[in-house]
Design an enzyme around this catalytic site. Structure first.
Site, short mmCIF file in Angstrom:
data_model
loop_
_atom_site.label_atom_id
_atom_site.label_comp_id
_atom_site.label_asym_id
_atom_site.label_seq_id
_atom_site.Cartn_x
_atom_site.Cartn_y
_atom_site.Cartn_z
N ALA A 151 -10.74 53.45 -106.34
CA ALA A 151 -12.14 53.73 -106.00
C ALA A 151 -12.52 55.18 -106.29
CB ALA A 151 -12.37 53.41 -104.53
N HIS A 152 -13.76 55.52 -106.02
CA HIS A 152 -14.26 56.85 -106.34
C HIS A 152 -13.56 57.96 -105.55
CE1 HIS A 152 -17.88 56.08 -103.40
NE2 HIS A 152 -16.74 55.74 -102.88
N ASN A 153 -13.35 59.06 -106.23
CA ASN A 153 -12.81 60.28 -105.61
C ASN A 153 -11.37 60.15 -105.15
OD1 ASN A 153 -16.01 60.30 -104.73
ND2 ASN A 153 -15.22 62.21 -105.54
#
Lengths: 316, 316, 316
Positions: free
Chosen positions: A208-210
């Protein structure tokens, strides 16, 4: 070992296959010192047979040579910089401002979004999507259907309706990274998602993001890593395990299959929560009790108290 | 049954829907003998209504005819052998030495790697990737985004860094196999990965290298089968279940959803380890106890001993 | 907050990041009233900082303008209706009878099957497959590799062999829906699969045939929803959770990560069955006991009976 013919090189990498050694017809077997005496063929004795086999196999079966050139059916935006030695396959789409290094192979049907870059020696097998501005280091190997740099799942709730949080961060991938088929890695929401050098990802993984994945970590298929989790270096994650968002996992942590990580893991070691299968009838009985376990624990405590009282001062 | 109109053929395949039978407006209903008397419409009485419905629906809605020919936008390597009656869709890429049988339909955007072959009557819906040298039998139905024959996840560790083990095996798929959308099947590392006749795979499944799936086994979505596992014939695997590597699963084994198979299963039957949902507050209490369960078991033993001692020779 | 520079707008949306507020170099911070006094920069005080940030970011970084027109390498069937303001990217395939609304952007390599329709303002990023007759509302955002309208996994068993149940239903997607990378949504077998307005789906999700997802429900990555399940409105499903087939989940139900829903949930609330990780040695001991839990429960009952008997009428 079991099926090798008389001109084949084989190896004994897992004790499970030792039983096939004595009767193998292989011409030569790569094995550990302790198995040497049981080997009916030429024994190539090494400390790490799987590694030695990998190296021998790579020498005997080199990766196909990159045929420099852009296929006539590919669409390449004129502002892109494609190295002379790179190969762009049929029906690829290379958008504006893309940079593609030496000896890169972009297989059929890949899409490289604007501003993305691929370091020297990268290989995208086929039908890979690299989204805008994704930065990939050298010698990445990306398998078909992988999606690199898709939007993260960022939502704000406005009185019951979801409003998209624009995903303005990027995705940076280090050197010598492998990404499996149909694996997805999201770009960051503000900062970047980061995959460090030497990370190996199997198929159908969600990053997922980050998220940050530390160098030389290997992740098996069907794993999900939620937003902003930070996975350490030299970790391994078993298949279908899940790490929740915003957690930290230290270096050298090993997580077995189907484990759910709900809190940060700050110490190296092996962690688990997968439940092994049982015959259905037994399992149904056990899981029914699991759902009453807190009550059972209370009953156990009452018993202990009763026994303790009857024993006077003696602890049960 | 519930929404059928007066010109519709319906069927009663699952007892859950029996309640809709009495008020259905369908023109005819396929059902079992025991439901005949409750049917207000023409009753087509059979032993297996779902099967009879499948056959009737296939007759009434035949699959679209294959329009022979290669689309002008497809790229087909001149060394490939494409049957006259086959259809190659727009933007397909057919690499060198590919063999494509009679009445095959390769939908838009598919990539067929060099040396691969598709038997008569295969249908690849769209955006499917078939990697080099994959052999597919007759009448396969492959849904969009599936990746067949990607590299297995084979790694050797060299002092903390991963070295790729070349994946030199192939992938052989039998006749009448269906592969769901975005499912991935890896090629073998030395031997082949094998999918036997009549296997049905749902979406987003991962089949690792050197796995064998026995004939007529059906696997639900999101399942992961790790490397070198051997699944028997006529098995079923529920959604999101996982089979670890190098295990054997016998014929006629049925695994319920979200089960983790950690040891070989040598007897036919049904196996489980999925944990059913509870209200969160209850579950939190129960799962906290689960993490202390070994200690609880010890305390139970101490109690039993104490009671036993007080009872003299009597067993509790 | 942590890495913001002196010209950056930041926000404090999660208490976890409050520690970075006091030392942030951001020019301005969007935050809640209770954090105002700790803010060293311009404080933009709102009730819902994540929402305000999403709105500000969308203003500051508007989505790229759609450049009307059909790329010369796209294949568009002449019977399709493409709005003047729509953009069709390189190597797209638009089959017969497709309808594409105003300001739609179909990115590179997408395939739109015959009879499908995309409402105004839809954006398909790249390599998306939309199967025949799928109906998508306005402003959908579909990420790369998603497959919309693939066949459901419908099988009837004929003496040990599987016979395909033709999947004759459709897929209807409402307005303002987002679908993540490599997510798959199957068409219905007879009725339609339905994704209502405002539903947000993360990556690598499987939605089976005849499922209904209620409006404004958000589903995290790696979730599987089995056939004919009906998920309510404003629900959230945590990553890797599974809902079995034919179940009903009420409105406003929240399911935490890796939960297995095996029965209908008729009351709003939060539900769980995920098991948190432990150090492997502890877990192995606990899970071994779990597999004997029913027997433990029986032993507990025996103890209670023995104690009770010894206590005369007193209940333990």
């Amino acid at each position: 070992l079991e099926k090798a013919g008389t001109r084949d090189l084989s190896f004994l990498g897992h004790p499970r296959y030792r039983k096939y050694l004595i009767s193998t017809r292989a011409a030569a077997v790569i094995l550990k010192p302790e198995n040497r005496n049981d080997c009916p063929a030429i024994a190539l004795v090494v400390e790490n047979p799987t590694l030695a086999y990998a190296q021998a196999a790579a020498l005997l079966h080199p990766v196909a040579h990159v045929s420099a050139g852009i296929h006539s059916s590919a669409f390449v935006h004129p502002s892109s910089q494609i190295a002379e030695s790179a190969q762009i396959g049929p029906h690829c789409v290379i958008e504006a401002g893309v940079g593609i290094g030496e000896q890169v192979s972009v297989g059929p049907g890949c899409v490289i979004g604007k501003g993305a870059s691929l370091g020297d020696g990268c290989r995208l097998v086929a039908n890979v999507t690299v989204c805008a501005d994704v930065k990939i280091g050298q010698r990445a190997l990306i398998h078909p259907g992988a999606v690199l740099g898709s939007d993260g799942f960022g939502l704000a709730n406005d009185r019951g309706r979801w409003v998209k949080v624009p995903q303005l961060g990027g995705l940076r991938i280090g050197d010598d990274v492998e990404v499996g088929a149909n694996t997805t890695i999201d770009r960051g929401s503000l900062d970047d998602t980061i995959i460090e050098d030497g990370v190996k990802l199997d198929n159908l993984i969600q990053i997922a993001h980050n998220v940050t994945i530390g160098a030389h970590t290997a992740i098996a298929a069907c794993v999900g890593i939620a937003g902003s989790a930070r996975i350490g270096r030299r970790c391994s994650l078993g298949g279908a395990s899940v790490v929740l968002g915003h957690l930290e996992v230290a270096d050298d942590v090993h997580i077995t299959a189907m484990t759910l990580v709900t809190k940060s893991i700050l110490q190296a070691g092996m962690y688990s929560s997968g439940v092994p299968a049982q015959p259905n009838a037994l399992w149904n009985n056990n899981v029914a009790r699991l759902r009453q376990l807190d009550e059972m624990a209370d009953r156990l405590k009452v018993l202990e108290k009763n026994i303790g009282e009857r024993n006077g001062d003696r602890k049960p």
